[in-house]
Design an enzyme around this catalytic site. Structure first.
Site, mmCIF file in Angstrom:
data_model
loop_
_atom_site.group_PDB
_atom_site.id
_atom_site.type_symbol
_atom_site.label_atom_id
_atom_site.label_comp_id
_atom_site.label_asym_id
_atom_site.label_seq_id
_atom_site.Cartn_x
_atom_site.Cartn_y
_atom_site.Cartn_z
ATOM 1 N N THR A 90 -6.443 -0.271 -0.555
ATOM 2 C CA THR A 90 -5.241 -1.024 -0.213
ATOM 3 C C THR A 90 -5.666 -2.258 0.579
ATOM 4 O O THR A 90 -6.829 -2.360 1.000
ATOM 5 C CB THR A 90 -4.270 -0.195 0.643
ATOM 6 O OG1 THR A 90 -4.842 -0.010 1.946
ATOM 7 C CG2 THR A 90 -3.973 1.164 0.006
ATOM 8 N N ASP A 102 6.750 -7.054 14.354
ATOM 9 C CA ASP A 102 5.398 -7.189 14.874
ATOM 10 C C ASP A 102 5.147 -6.019 15.808
ATOM 11 O O ASP A 102 5.682 -5.965 16.921
ATOM 12 C CB ASP A 102 5.246 -8.511 15.618
ATOM 13 C CG ASP A 102 3.836 -8.713 16.178
ATOM 14 O OD1 ASP A 102 2.980 -7.821 15.977
ATOM 15 O OD2 ASP A 102 3.597 -9.746 16.824
ATOM 16 N N LYS A 125 -6.082 7.454 14.836
ATOM 17 C CA LYS A 125 -5.442 8.345 13.874
ATOM 18 C C LYS A 125 -5.460 9.798 14.357
ATOM 19 O O LYS A 125 -4.516 10.559 14.100
ATOM 20 C CB LYS A 125 -6.113 8.215 12.503
ATOM 21 C CG LYS A 125 -5.903 6.854 11.847
ATOM 22 C CD LYS A 125 -4.435 6.557 11.629
ATOM 23 C CE LYS A 125 -4.224 5.291 10.813
ATOM 24 N NZ LYS A 125 -2.792 5.015 10.551
ATOM 25 N N GLY A 160 0.781 -1.220 0.000
ATOM 26 C CA GLY A 160 0.000 0.000 0.000
ATOM 27 C C GLY A 160 0.815 1.273 0.000
ATOM 28 O O GLY A 160 1.820 1.401 -0.711
ATOM 29 N N ILE A 161 0.392 2.235 0.803
ATOM 30 C CA ILE A 161 1.047 3.540 0.865
ATOM 31 C C ILE A 161 2.485 3.400 1.346
ATOM 32 O O ILE A 161 3.396 4.051 0.843
ATOM 33 C CB ILE A 161 0.235 4.490 1.768
ATOM 34 C CG1 ILE A 161 -1.117 4.813 1.124
ATOM 35 C CG2 ILE A 161 1.014 5.780 2.023
ATOM 36 C CD1 ILE A 161 -2.056 5.583 2.039
ATOM 37 N N VAL A 176 -8.103 5.236 -0.037
ATOM 38 C CA VAL A 176 -7.127 4.630 -0.935
ATOM 39 C C VAL A 176 -7.335 3.119 -0.867
ATOM 40 O O VAL A 176 -7.110 2.518 0.190
ATOM 41 C CB VAL A 176 -5.683 4.974 -0.519
ATOM 42 C CG1 VAL A 176 -4.688 4.392 -1.519
ATOM 43 C CG2 VAL A 176 -5.505 6.482 -0.395
ATOM 44 N N TYR A 192 -10.531 3.152 15.056
ATOM 45 C CA TYR A 192 -9.561 3.521 14.020
ATOM 46 C C TYR A 192 -9.432 5.039 13.915
ATOM 47 O O TYR A 192 -8.324 5.587 13.945
ATOM 48 C CB TYR A 192 -9.999 2.937 12.677
ATOM 49 C CG TYR A 192 -9.069 3.242 11.532
ATOM 50 C CD1 TYR A 192 -7.881 2.544 11.365
ATOM 51 C CD2 TYR A 192 -9.390 4.227 10.593
ATOM 52 C CE1 TYR A 192 -7.030 2.808 10.309
ATOM 53 C CE2 TYR A 192 -8.548 4.500 9.539
ATOM 54 C CZ TYR A 192 -7.370 3.789 9.394
ATOM 55 O OH TYR A 192 -6.535 4.065 8.348
#
Length: 254
Positions: free
Chosen positions: A194, A71, A163, A25-26, A192, A159
């Site tokens: 992903t 991890d 963030k 991804g990003i 996006v 989530y």
């Protein structure tokens, strides 16, 4: 070297960059971009096969890279990654988990798992790696957030909270270390597609609705973050710090 040369503004020759979540991804797009700017890139992720693939892709393009299996679901894992990475000049916090049950169904285990990877690991890595950057007089921290840090949609849950905390962490890092040559900034994507958001990207109607919410008429691509990451990692961005930079096709202003 002329102060306006491309190398002076954007080059990362001789720098070491650690990119968490750097194998997909990003994070992968940023890892490839930083290598193309001259950095030796440490690709940190959980899956050996995807790490090896990304390292091979960087080397095939003439770049320098190595992989680290990491991890970040525990603080011990974050400390182990810092130990394995050693001295770095650029830290990119792109690793994340996207566990989003409806808020009414959000339990403490899901909350804890989300905060461990999305917020605790960037904190630990910063505390371990940024003092060395400051002692050397140069450092860059680049974290990847989400529009859900600012506006709830698609069951933001823990989530979005994680963030939002990540963006606040970057501002605190900027306050602490910018006067020693270490900046901390955040990239704020819109949607996006992903592997991180497989659930949402499997819904064509939701994907189309999110694209329609942008001003450019499409959802994001991992490569949309490459140029901004190169700028923020380079010497030309030394006066940019504590910022959350939306890279979302106008999603946030529509």
């Amino acid at each position: 070297m002329a102060p306006t040369s491309l190398e002076h503004l954007f080059g990362s020759d001789g720098r070491v960059a650690l990119v968490t979540g750097g194998s997909s991804g990003i994070g992968r797009a940023i890892a490839l971009a930083l290598a193309s700017a001259g950095a030796h890139v440490l690709v940190a992720a959980r899956t050996p096969a995807t790490i090896d693939d990304t390292v091979a892709a960087i080397r095939a393009l003439g770049g320098s890279a190595a992989g680290i299996i990491a991890d970040l679901s525990t603080r011990a894992g974050a400390h182990a990654l810092a130990e394995a990475a050693g001295d770095v000049d650029v830290l990119v916090n792109s690793a994340g988990v996207n566990l989003r049950p409806p808020m009414a169904e959000l339990d403490e285990a899901t909350w804890d798992a989300t905060m461990a990877v999305n917020l605790d690991a960037p904190f630990v890595l910063g505390q371990r790696l940024v003092p060395g950057m400051a002692a050397r007089g140069f450092g860059r921290v680049i974290s990847v957030s989400s529009q859900q840090a600012h506006r709830p949609f698609a069951a933001s849950g823990a989530y979005g909270v994680s963030k939002a905390g990540l963006e606040a962490l970057a501002r605190s890092q900027a306050e602490a270390w910018s006067d020693q040559g270490v900046t901390s900034n955040v990239l704020v994507p819109g949607f996006v597609p992903t592997p991180l958001n497989e659930r949402l990207r499997s819904d064509p109607a939701a994907v189309s609705a999110l694209a329609a919410r942008t001003l450019v008429g499409r959802n994001g691509l991992p490569n949309d973050f490459a140029a901004v990451a190169v700028f923020l990692a380079g010497p030309g961005s030394g006066y940019v710090t504590g910022q959350s930079i939306a890279i979302d096709g106008g999603f946030s202003v529509h």
